[in-house]
Scaffold this motif. Sequence first.
Motif, PDB file in Angstrom:
ATOM      1  N   ARG A   1       3.022 -12.607   7.661  1.00 38.11           N
ATOM      2  CA  ARG A   1       3.933 -11.467   7.766  1.00 38.11           C
ATOM      3  C   ARG A   1       5.354 -12.013   7.742  1.00 38.11           C
ATOM      4  NH1 ARG A   1       0.239 -10.716  11.769  1.00 38.11           N
ATOM      5  NH2 ARG A   1      -1.167  -8.910  11.610  1.00 38.11           N
TER       6      ARG A   1
ATOM      7  N   GLU B   1       1.075  -9.679   4.106  1.00 40.59           N
ATOM      8  CA  GLU B   1       1.425  -8.275   4.242  1.00 40.59           C
ATOM      9  C   GLU B   1       2.550  -7.949   3.274  1.00 40.59           C
ATOM     10  OE1 GLU B   1       1.463  -5.937   8.202  1.00 40.59           O
ATOM     11  OE2 GLU B   1       3.539  -6.573   7.886  1.00 40.59           O
ATOM     12  N   GLU B   2       2.512  -6.749   2.703  1.00 41.04           N
ATOM     13  CA  GLU B   2       3.618  -6.316   1.848  1.00 41.04           C
ATOM     14  C   GLU B   2       4.943  -6.488   2.592  1.00 41.04           C
ATOM     15  OE1 GLU B   2       2.945  -2.301   0.711  1.00 41.04           O
ATOM     16  OE2 GLU B   2       1.228  -2.754  -0.571  1.00 41.04           O
ATOM     17  N   GLY B   3       5.940  -6.974   1.882  1.00 46.51           N
ATOM     18  CA  GLY B   3       7.228  -7.226   2.499  1.00 46.51           C
ATOM     19  C   GLY B   3       7.431  -8.659   2.928  1.00 46.51           C
TER      20      GLY B   3
ATOM     21  N   ASP C   1       9.227 -12.235  -3.248  1.00 51.32           N
ATOM     22  CA  ASP C   1       8.507 -11.254  -2.444  1.00 51.32           C
ATOM     23  C   ASP C   1       7.001 -11.423  -2.601  1.00 51.32           C
ATOM     24  OD1 ASP C   1       7.846 -10.088  -4.908  1.00 51.32           O
ATOM     25  OD2 ASP C   1       9.284  -8.449  -4.698  1.00 51.32           O
ATOM     26  N   SER C   2       6.258 -10.633  -1.850  1.00 54.04           N
ATOM     27  CA  SER C   2       4.802 -10.785  -1.833  1.00 54.04           C
ATOM     28  C   SER C   2       4.176 -10.451  -3.181  1.00 54.04           C
ATOM     29  CB  SER C   2       4.199  -9.903  -0.738  1.00 54.04           C
ATOM     30  OG  SER C   2       4.578  -8.551  -0.901  1.00 54.04           O
ATOM     31  N   ALA C   3       4.758  -9.511  -3.928  1.00 51.31           N
ATOM     32  CA  ALA C   3       4.210  -9.157  -5.237  1.00 51.31           C
ATOM     33  C   ALA C   3       4.314 -10.333  -6.202  1.00 51.31           C
ATOM     34  CB  ALA C   3       4.935  -7.934  -5.799  1.00 51.31           C
TER      35      ALA C   3
ATOM     36  N   GLU D   1      -4.250 -12.358  -1.551  1.00 47.96           N
ATOM     37  CA  GLU D   1      -4.314 -10.910  -1.373  1.00 47.96           C
ATOM     38  C   GLU D   1      -3.031 -10.445  -0.697  1.00 47.96           C
ATOM     39  OE1 GLU D   1      -7.739  -9.198   0.489  1.00 47.96           O
ATOM     40  OE2 GLU D   1      -9.165 -10.413  -0.649  1.00 47.96           O
ATOM     41  N   VAL D   2      -2.603  -9.235  -1.056  1.00 46.53           N
ATOM     42  CA  VAL D   2      -1.469  -8.594  -0.394  1.00 46.53           C
ATOM     43  C   VAL D   2      -1.965  -7.267   0.168  1.00 46.53           C
ATOM     44  CG1 VAL D   2       0.808  -7.569  -0.689  1.00 46.53           C
ATOM     45  CG2 VAL D   2       0.251  -9.702  -1.852  1.00 46.53           C
TER      46      VAL D   2
ATOM     47  N   PRO E   1      -1.285  -3.639   2.576  1.00 40.77           N
ATOM     48  CA  PRO E   1      -0.261  -2.712   3.068  1.00 40.77           C
ATOM     49  C   PRO E   1       0.058  -2.987   4.533  1.00 40.77           C
ATOM     50  CG  PRO E   1      -1.991  -1.540   1.883  1.00 40.77           C
ATOM     51  CD  PRO E   1      -2.481  -2.941   2.075  1.00 40.77           C
TER      52      PRO E   1
END
Length: 247
Positions: free
Chosen positions: A99, A119-121, A163-165, A175-176, A178
């Motif tokens: 995170r 985690e996204e973000g 970023d995570s993407a 894996e990412v 939400p």
Amino acid sequence: MQPQLEQSLTDGVATVVIANPAKRNAMTADMWRALPPLLDALAADPRVGAVVLTGAGTTFCAGADISTLRDPGEDPRELAIRAEEALAAFPKPTLAAVRGHCVGGGSQLAAACDLRFAEEGALFGVTPAKLGIVYPASSTRRLAALVGPSAATYLLFSGELIDSARALRTGLVDEVLPPGQLAERVAEFTRVLVSRSRLTQAAAKEFIAGRTDRDAHWAGQERGAGDTEEGIAAFLERRRPRFTWHP
């Protein structure tokens, strides 16, 4: 709160928490020093089937505590390398649950794990170029093997955060999830890991790392372990296998 590595064990999964919230979980020299013996103890514990590395609160690890880099005595970079190598050599599955910021030494630790869920973000960066530090050869090779030479060059030359993407696209993470779903997914997936054959996992870790000279060793382990017979019997009997091999 003193900077420290916290650990717990639940259903065969050991969780190691990087806890230095006053400095976004930056690793002090003592924390780097503590990681290898902690991992040795977990490797020797037959109750442990997998390890999750994560950070306290809302961030993973902001890297090394810069205030310790100029301290006299043992080179903190050498401490970081030893900790990273101990994590990479750990004989059971390891997963970084990320995170927030995963930067510098934090990315070094995450890359040394077998898998990385984020985690996204989350933000990732390899930042020695911002400090004029030479990134270790072993860490550089590991990063390049993970994301490819081009992405490794981008990260190392620029020190920029991604970023995570983008981390998912480059292969830096697997894996990412939400927001709010990371812990549940990590728990779900590690339950799968600890249900599988530790013999298969330990051999695969060595082969993936390039130890192709150990075929005979692992063939001997397979013959003596009984995991193959148990796996086949469980499949035919439509039940969960009870694997017993331990590294």
